[in-house]
Design an enzyme around this catalytic site. Structure first.
Site, short mmCIF file in Angstrom:
data_model
loop_
_atom_site.label_atom_id
_atom_site.label_comp_id
_atom_site.label_asym_id
_atom_site.label_seq_id
_atom_site.Cartn_x
_atom_site.Cartn_y
_atom_site.Cartn_z
N ARG A 16 -6.85 -2.44 10.66
CA ARG A 16 -7.63 -1.23 10.36
C ARG A 16 -9.03 -1.41 10.91
O ARG A 16 -9.76 -2.30 10.46
CB ARG A 16 -7.69 -1.00 8.86
CG ARG A 16 -8.41 0.30 8.44
CD ARG A 16 -8.45 0.40 6.92
NE ARG A 16 -7.12 0.30 6.34
CZ ARG A 16 -6.87 0.05 5.06
NH1 ARG A 16 -7.88 -0.12 4.20
NH2 ARG A 16 -5.63 -0.04 4.61
N HIS A 66 -7.89 -5.91 6.12
CA HIS A 66 -7.15 -5.25 7.21
C HIS A 66 -7.89 -5.36 8.55
O HIS A 66 -7.26 -5.43 9.60
CB HIS A 66 -6.94 -3.77 6.88
CG HIS A 66 -5.81 -3.50 5.94
ND1 HIS A 66 -4.49 -3.40 6.36
CD2 HIS A 66 -5.80 -3.29 4.60
CE1 HIS A 66 -3.72 -3.13 5.32
NE2 HIS A 66 -4.48 -3.06 4.23
N ASP A 126 0.17 -3.26 5.09
CA ASP A 126 0.77 -2.54 3.97
C ASP A 126 2.20 -2.23 4.38
O ASP A 126 2.44 -1.65 5.46
CB ASP A 126 0.02 -1.23 3.70
CG ASP A 126 -1.42 -1.47 3.28
OD1 ASP A 126 -1.71 -2.54 2.72
OD2 ASP A 126 -2.25 -0.57 3.51
N GLU A 151 -1.87 -3.85 -5.54
CA GLU A 151 -1.10 -2.99 -4.63
C GLU A 151 0.18 -3.70 -4.25
O GLU A 151 0.15 -4.71 -3.53
CB GLU A 151 -1.93 -2.67 -3.38
CG GLU A 151 -3.20 -1.89 -3.66
CD GLU A 151 -4.06 -1.66 -2.42
OE1 GLU A 151 -4.97 -0.82 -2.49
OE2 GLU A 151 -3.82 -2.32 -1.38
N HIS A 204 0.58 -4.51 -0.34
CA HIS A 204 -0.50 -5.14 0.44
C HIS A 204 -0.31 -6.66 0.52
O HIS A 204 -0.31 -7.34 -0.50
CB HIS A 204 -1.83 -4.79 -0.23
CG HIS A 204 -3.05 -5.37 0.42
ND1 HIS A 204 -4.03 -4.58 0.96
CD2 HIS A 204 -3.46 -6.65 0.61
CE1 HIS A 204 -5.00 -5.34 1.45
NE2 HIS A 204 -4.67 -6.61 1.24
#
Length: 276
Positions: free
Chosen positions: A116, A161, A168, A250, A253
């Site tokens: 990301r 990320h 994910d 999460e 993740h």
């Protein structure tokens, strides 16, 4: 007479000295204090040692949500010109081992997000400061106030990320069922709703949808029981065996434990041209 002339001359010298501007050194020009430049990564930078995951292993499915409007912001995110999963080669190779193990049990991996870029993280931060933008609340954070999303750990800045070894993901049955496309403006259903009611993701049941900002998305939340609990445990076992660590808030993740860039946050866009 001679004494009078001398006195006059002495007076003239004295007066002339008083009228002459006093010599002063020129004032020093103030110099700016040196400031160490803070390097800002260029979006055009390439990502060293990164690969496109599906080039390395085309068996892995991809559903890159931030390249679409189906995410908690409600529009494609800055830095995602292409719907690709980019990862460091080390993380991608480890995921290939996970895929081998998943397929042996009749499942396949599906990734939602991988590397990301920092500009995307910056957009998340900016979005969080605009309280009026809540068009996706009904699906992604139905029971959490928007101004609590950072404090409760559902969005992070900076994020692992951006280091390229975090992803994910979920499991799907193999062969994977088809997934209906998301249509902007369609009625939203809470990500905490039962599997048959929330968005028809082809993931096996994990108890909530992806990017569900709710305590029920915590990996070991006690309210998640039965098949969904077993599925979370299966994903965690497969990933842990290959060297990944789960973020406990999460279920989707995971980060490579021995990541190659533990202190570097990249800014290059999610595009094939960024790797090489």
């Amino acid at each position: 007479m001679r004494n009078r002339i001398a006195a006059v001359l002495a007076l003239a010298v004295l007066l002339g000295g008083c009228s002459r501007p006093e010599h002063r050194p020129a004032p020093a020009v103030p110099q700016p204090t040196p400031v160490s430049p803070t390097p800002t990564p260029s979006p055009a930078e390439r990502l060293p040692g990164f690969v496109v995951l599906t080039d390395l292993d085309p068996r892995i499915h991809a559903d890159i949500r931030y390249a679409t409007a189906h995410n908690f912001v409600g529009r494609p995110i800055t830095g995602y010109p292409e719907p690709l999963c980019l990862l460091t080669r080390q993380a991608a190779e480890a995921l290939r081992r996970v895929q081998d193990a998943a397929l042996a049990g009749g499942h396949s991996l599906k990734v939602y997000d991988c590397y990301r870029p920092q500009p995307a993280v910056d957009e998340f931060v900016a979005w969080s400061k605009r309280p009026g933008e809540q068009q996706t609340k009904a699906e992604f954070y139905p029971d959490v106030a928007k101004d609590r999303l950072f404090a409760e750990g559902y969005i992070g800045a900076p994020t692992a990320h951006s280091r390229g070894s975090t992803m994910d993901l979920t499991l799907v049955d193999e062969p994977a069922a088809s997934q209906p496309p998301y249509r902007v403006g369609q009625p939203l259903v809470a990500c905490t709703a039962p599997r048959g009611q929330r968005f028809a993701d082809n993931s096996i049941d994990m108890g909530t949808g992806f990017d569900c900002f709710d305590a029920r998305a915590h990996t070991a939340d006690p309210r998640i029981t039965g098949t969904a609990r077993d599925n979370r445990r299966l994903l965690q076992r497969l990933m842990t065996d290959a060297g990944f660590v789960n973020y406990d808030r999460e279920w989707w993740h995971y980060s490579l434990r021995d990541e190659p860039y533990p202190d570097t946050f990249f800014a290059a866009p999610v595009a094939r041209s960024s790797v090489g």
